[in-house]
Scaffold this active site. Structure first.
Site, PDB file in Angstrom:
ATOM      1  N   MET A 141      -8.831   1.674   6.300  1.00 56.51           N
ATOM      2  CA  MET A 141      -8.784   2.721   5.273  1.00 56.51           C
ATOM      3  C   MET A 141      -9.037   2.153   3.881  1.00 56.51           C
ATOM      4  SD  MET A 141      -8.468   5.749   6.268  1.00 56.51           S
ATOM      5  CE  MET A 141      -8.022   6.635   7.752  1.00 56.51           C
TER       6      MET A 141
ATOM      7  N   PHE B  77      -1.804  -1.556  10.842  1.00 55.84           N
ATOM      8  CA  PHE B  77      -3.152  -2.135  10.760  1.00 55.84           C
ATOM      9  C   PHE B  77      -4.187  -1.135  10.258  1.00 55.84           C
ATOM     10  CE2 PHE B  77      -6.176  -0.672  13.980  1.00 55.84           C
ATOM     11  CZ  PHE B  77      -5.395   0.194  14.711  1.00 55.84           C
ATOM     12  N   LYS B  78      -3.854   0.171  10.235  1.00 56.06           N
ATOM     13  CA  LYS B  78      -4.810   1.161   9.745  1.00 56.06           C
ATOM     14  C   LYS B  78      -5.235   0.861   8.301  1.00 56.06           C
ATOM     15  CE  LYS B  78      -4.425   4.359  13.280  1.00 56.06           C
ATOM     16  NZ  LYS B  78      -3.424   3.779  14.141  1.00 56.06           N
ATOM     17  N   ASP B  79      -4.397   0.128   7.567  1.00 64.47           N
ATOM     18  CA  ASP B  79      -4.760  -0.235   6.193  1.00 64.47           C
ATOM     19  C   ASP B  79      -6.061  -1.044   6.133  1.00 64.47           C
ATOM     20  OD1 ASP B  79      -2.510   0.929   4.913  1.00 64.47           O
ATOM     21  OD2 ASP B  79      -1.285  -0.822   5.371  1.00 64.47           O
TER      22      ASP B  79
END
Ligand SMILES: *Cc1c(COP(=O)(O)O)cnc(C)c1O
Length: 471
Positions: free
Chosen positions: A116, A111-113
């Site tokens: 970022m 989920f960091k996408d």
């Protein structure tokens, strides 16, 4: 929107200045001066929007006036173009009341996408406009580095340096970072631990001369733009399940509390969230806090859900500021006590207020493996070792009669050890991850020494033209 520090002694800043500043000069975290309030009628109208259109509505008040609507929309289109699902964040029903919000369809399968990809577009937009270049240095224990590299590759105005501990991250995680060939991306292996990498990064930020010379800025988990980007999918899921005419719970696999605080932001803005269910692994400081007002630090233990192996959650201070009715003096006192003693008992009335809106829950490694196995046997689907804790939390402790959404934060194939223990076999790699294997890798290894890393970064920047002055 103006941004103020949770400790009250740093100047208020615009979105743009706050973004490149990082930590406030008083040691606090920047947070919006007010919460935009969205009416129920507006929320109902938002049900018709695509993910990107919804994101523009949610974020606009936070970036105004530095970014106008006409500029924000194309940034969002670019940020989410590489996601493998048309709806960006598909919602999947697992029983009558519990749903999974799949947040792993971005380029690096975690989920960091979401944060970022957006952050990179916002950086580039603001920097091109001012003909500036910045340097970002980060340490990673896995997912964050890969997400940052994917997002920032090939941008004109940002040079990104990522340090990782050699031999201490999984092969998939390493290859996701080292296969990128881009002149602005620099991956550095350090013979040491994640803490060594983080120390080198912190020392670089602490060196005023270096910071100035390379225009150092940060994309770490306290970055407000990352939180703002994450608030969007709470609205997205809530609106699909009947909000604002239905209230619901969210269960969140939690480490640094960025994702969980984004849920609190959505609630402050008017999304009817009953409780935020804060799910942890054996590093259960937040569970102890939300249950018994016991915020006391213990040793960090490694677990099968490594992205949550954290004791001090850096974004918690933003929640503390809200719990204290935005009294920065009180926040200063509590944080000073916490740093001095490793514990932060809150006054009873503050804690009672907290308990109404949150719940803590944790599973140890054995329970994680059992839950993954049960679920796989029952449904044939694999679930990753972070998400499974939130799913159990939602099933066991959701508010009766209301739907609950567990945030699904990563693809199970990224965690082969947990999957093997649960099922006897590692999860099959999705095709685009399988293709990474056997490609040439692009990284240097440098000594575990701050001075030498900084020197290498200076030389590298001089050769790609990223230094403010060459002295
Ligand atoms: C980063 C991460 C988390 C923790 O998120 P925070 O915002 O740090 O609380 C949970 N699960 C996965 C897979 C992650 O990568």
């Amino acid at each position: 929107m103006e941004y103020i520090s949770t400790r009250g002694r740093a100047p208020a800043l615009s979105f743009k200045d706050m973004l490149f500043e990082g930590l406030a000069t008083d040691g606090g975290l920047y947070t919006p001066a007010t919460w935009p309030r969205i009416s129920p009628e507006t929320l109902r109208a938002w049900r018709r929007l695509s993910y990107q259109e919804l994101a523009a509505e949610v974020m606009l008040p936070f970036v105004d006036p530095d970014i106008h609507r006409d500029d924000l929309v194309p940034l969002l289109d670019r940020a989410y173009a590489g996601f493998r699902s048309d709806s960006v964040a598909p919602l999947c029903k697992i029983d009558d009341d519990v749903h999974l919000l799949e947040l792993f369809h971005g380029p690096t399968y975690a989920f960091k996408d979401f944060a970022m990809q957006l952050l990179a577009q916002v950086f580039e937009f603001l920097l091109v406009r001012e003909s500036r270049t910045v340097t970002v240095i980060g340490a990673t224990s896995g997912d964050t580095g890969a997400a940052a590299i994917e997002a920032f590759r090939d941008l004109q105005c940002v040079n990104l340096f990522i340090l990782f501990p050699l031999g201490r991250i999984s092969e998939v995680q390493r290859r996701q970072m080292t296969m990128v060939q881009a002149s602005n991306i620099h991956v550095i292996g350090i013979p040491g631990t994640f803490d060594d990498c983080q120390r080198i990064v912190k020392e670089a930020y602490g060196d005023e001369g270096f910071r100035e010379a390379v225009s150092l800025t940060s994309v770490n988990s306290i970055n407000w733009a990352r939180i703002m980007a994450q608030a969007v999918y709470y609205f997205w899921a809530g609106l699909r399940l009947g909000a604002p005419d239905q209230s619901l719970d969210f269960a969140i696999p939690t480490g640094n509390f960025g994702n969980a605080f984004a849920g609190h932001v959505a609630r402050q803005m008017g999304l009817p969230i009953n409780r935020l269910l804060i799910s942890s692994n054996r590093n259960d400081i937040l569970t102890r806090f939300f249950r018994n007002n016991d915020m006391s630090v213990r040793e960090v233990a490694t677990s099968l859900s490594p992205s949550m192996d954290i004791q001090v959650s850096s974004n918690f201070e933003r929640l503390l500021f809200e719990l204290c009715d935005r009294d920065a003096t009180q926040v200063q006192t509590f944080m000073a006590g916490f740093h001095a003693t490793g514990a932060m008992p809150l006054p009873a009335e503050v804690f009672e207020r907290t308990r109404a809106g949150f719940d803590g829950f944790s599973l140890d490694d054995e329970a994680i493996v059992d839950a993954m196995r049960d679920w796989q046997q029952k449904t044939g689907t694999l679930i990753d070792p972070h998400t499974v804790i939130a799913m159990e939390h939602a099933r066991l402790k959701r508010t009766a009669g209301h739907p609950a959404v567990a945030l699904s934060t990563a693809h199970p194939a990224k965690f082969p050890e947990a999957v093997s223990r649960a099922t006897g076999n590692p999860a099959p790699l999705p095709q685009s991850l399988a293709q990474l294997m056997g490609r040439p890798e692009n990284a240097v290894s440098l000594p575990n020494n701050t001075h030498e890393v900084r020197q290498w970064i200076r030389e590298r920047l001089a050769s790609v033209g990223g230094m403010r002055d060459h002295g």
